[in-house]
Design a protein around this motif. Sequence first.
Motif, short mmCIF file in Angstrom:
data_model
loop_
_atom_site.label_atom_id
_atom_site.label_comp_id
_atom_site.label_asym_id
_atom_site.label_seq_id
_atom_site.Cartn_x
_atom_site.Cartn_y
_atom_site.Cartn_z
N TRP A 176 0.86 -1.18 0.00
CA TRP A 176 0.00 0.00 0.00
C TRP A 176 0.89 1.22 0.00
CZ3 TRP A 176 -4.78 -0.79 -1.24
CH2 TRP A 176 -5.38 -2.01 -0.93
N ASN A 177 0.51 2.24 -0.75
CA ASN A 177 1.26 3.49 -0.77
C ASN A 177 1.03 4.21 0.56
OD1 ASN A 177 2.70 5.74 -1.52
ND2 ASN A 177 1.13 6.56 -2.86
N ASP A 178 2.09 4.42 1.30
CA ASP A 178 1.99 5.04 2.63
C ASP A 178 1.65 6.52 2.58
OD1 ASP A 178 2.68 2.63 3.75
OD2 ASP A 178 4.78 3.17 4.07
N ARG A 179 2.03 7.20 1.52
CA ARG A 179 1.93 8.66 1.50
C ARG A 179 0.63 9.19 0.91
NH1 ARG A 179 8.01 10.83 0.69
NH2 ARG A 179 8.94 9.39 2.18
N SER A 218 -5.82 12.50 -3.88
CA SER A 218 -4.54 12.72 -3.20
C SER A 218 -3.37 12.69 -4.18
CB SER A 218 -4.36 11.66 -2.11
OG SER A 218 -3.14 11.81 -1.46
N LEU A 219 -3.43 11.79 -5.14
CA LEU A 219 -2.36 11.69 -6.13
C LEU A 219 -2.33 12.91 -7.05
CD1 LEU A 219 -2.84 7.93 -6.94
CD2 LEU A 219 -0.79 8.94 -5.90
N VAL A 220 -3.49 13.36 -7.48
CA VAL A 220 -3.55 14.56 -8.33
C VAL A 220 -2.98 15.75 -7.58
CG1 VAL A 220 -5.14 16.22 -9.39
CG2 VAL A 220 -5.45 13.77 -9.79
N GLU A 221 -3.37 15.90 -6.33
CA GLU A 221 -2.85 17.01 -5.53
C GLU A 221 -1.33 16.91 -5.36
OE1 GLU A 221 -2.92 20.58 -3.80
OE2 GLU A 221 -4.64 19.59 -4.72
N ARG A 222 -0.83 15.71 -5.15
CA ARG A 222 0.60 15.49 -4.95
C ARG A 222 1.41 15.88 -6.18
NH1 ARG A 222 5.23 15.23 -5.55
NH2 ARG A 222 6.73 13.64 -4.94
N TYR A 223 0.94 15.52 -7.36
CA TYR A 223 1.73 15.73 -8.57
C TYR A 223 1.36 16.99 -9.36
CZ TYR A 223 3.72 11.24 -7.61
OH TYR A 223 4.39 10.21 -7.00
N PRO A 271 7.71 19.06 -10.00
CA PRO A 271 8.64 19.28 -11.11
C PRO A 271 8.47 18.27 -12.25
CG PRO A 271 9.80 19.45 -9.03
CD PRO A 271 8.42 18.97 -8.71
N VAL A 272 7.96 17.08 -11.96
CA VAL A 272 7.77 16.08 -13.01
C VAL A 272 6.73 16.54 -14.04
CG1 VAL A 272 5.96 14.67 -11.95
CG2 VAL A 272 7.66 13.59 -13.40
N MET A 273 5.91 17.51 -13.67
CA MET A 273 4.87 18.00 -14.59
C MET A 273 5.35 19.16 -15.45
SD MET A 273 2.66 15.78 -14.04
CE MET A 273 1.37 16.40 -15.10
N HIS A 274 6.61 19.57 -15.27
CA HIS A 274 7.15 20.69 -16.06
C HIS A 274 7.11 20.35 -17.55
CE1 HIS A 274 10.08 23.57 -17.67
NE2 HIS A 274 9.69 24.33 -16.66
N GLU A 275 6.89 21.36 -18.37
CA GLU A 275 6.78 21.14 -19.82
C GLU A 275 8.03 20.54 -20.44
OE1 GLU A 275 7.88 25.61 -21.45
OE2 GLU A 275 5.80 25.14 -20.98
N SER A 276 9.18 20.69 -19.78
CA SER A 276 10.42 20.14 -20.33
C SER A 276 10.55 18.63 -20.10
CB SER A 276 11.63 20.85 -19.72
OG SER A 276 11.72 20.57 -18.34
N VAL A 277 9.72 18.07 -19.24
CA VAL A 277 9.76 16.64 -18.95
C VAL A 277 8.94 15.90 -20.01
CG1 VAL A 277 9.13 14.85 -17.27
CG2 VAL A 277 10.06 17.05 -16.48
N PRO A 278 9.52 14.88 -20.64
CA PRO A 278 8.77 14.12 -21.66
C PRO A 278 7.48 13.53 -21.08
CG PRO A 278 11.09 13.49 -21.67
CD PRO A 278 10.88 14.37 -20.46
#
Length: 119
Positions: free
Chosen positions: A83-86, A92-97, A101-108
């Motif tokens: 189970w994901n502890d966090r 919750s996942l949408v809020e987390r991400y 930085p992983v959502m930056h336009e420079s990230v594929p």
Amino acid sequence: TTLMLRNIPSDYSRAMLTMLLDSQGFAGRYDFAYLPVDFDTLTGLRHAFVNLLSPADADDLRRHLEGFAGWFVPSGSVCSVAWNDRQQGISSLVERYRNSPVMHESVPDECKPIILVGG
């Protein structure tokens, strides 16, 4: 309903992860998948997060992939599921991400989490 899959082969991609989930009978049963990568090498960090649509689906995936070793690539890796502890649940996942930085336009796009509406 959010699980962490560990010991995924490092050369797996998010597309391979979702193909695996679908091929194992979980198509339409999850709404989020994320396979973190090393941004320098774009290789997987050997774990992933998957949110299932129901607690029963999560239990099924946990039981099915615990000890799994039938990867699409040659590997001695044996999957471990927890189970994901966090974060738990799609909200919750949408809020987390959302502002990660992983959502930056420079990230594929292939390196970003994916949300699947309706599974």
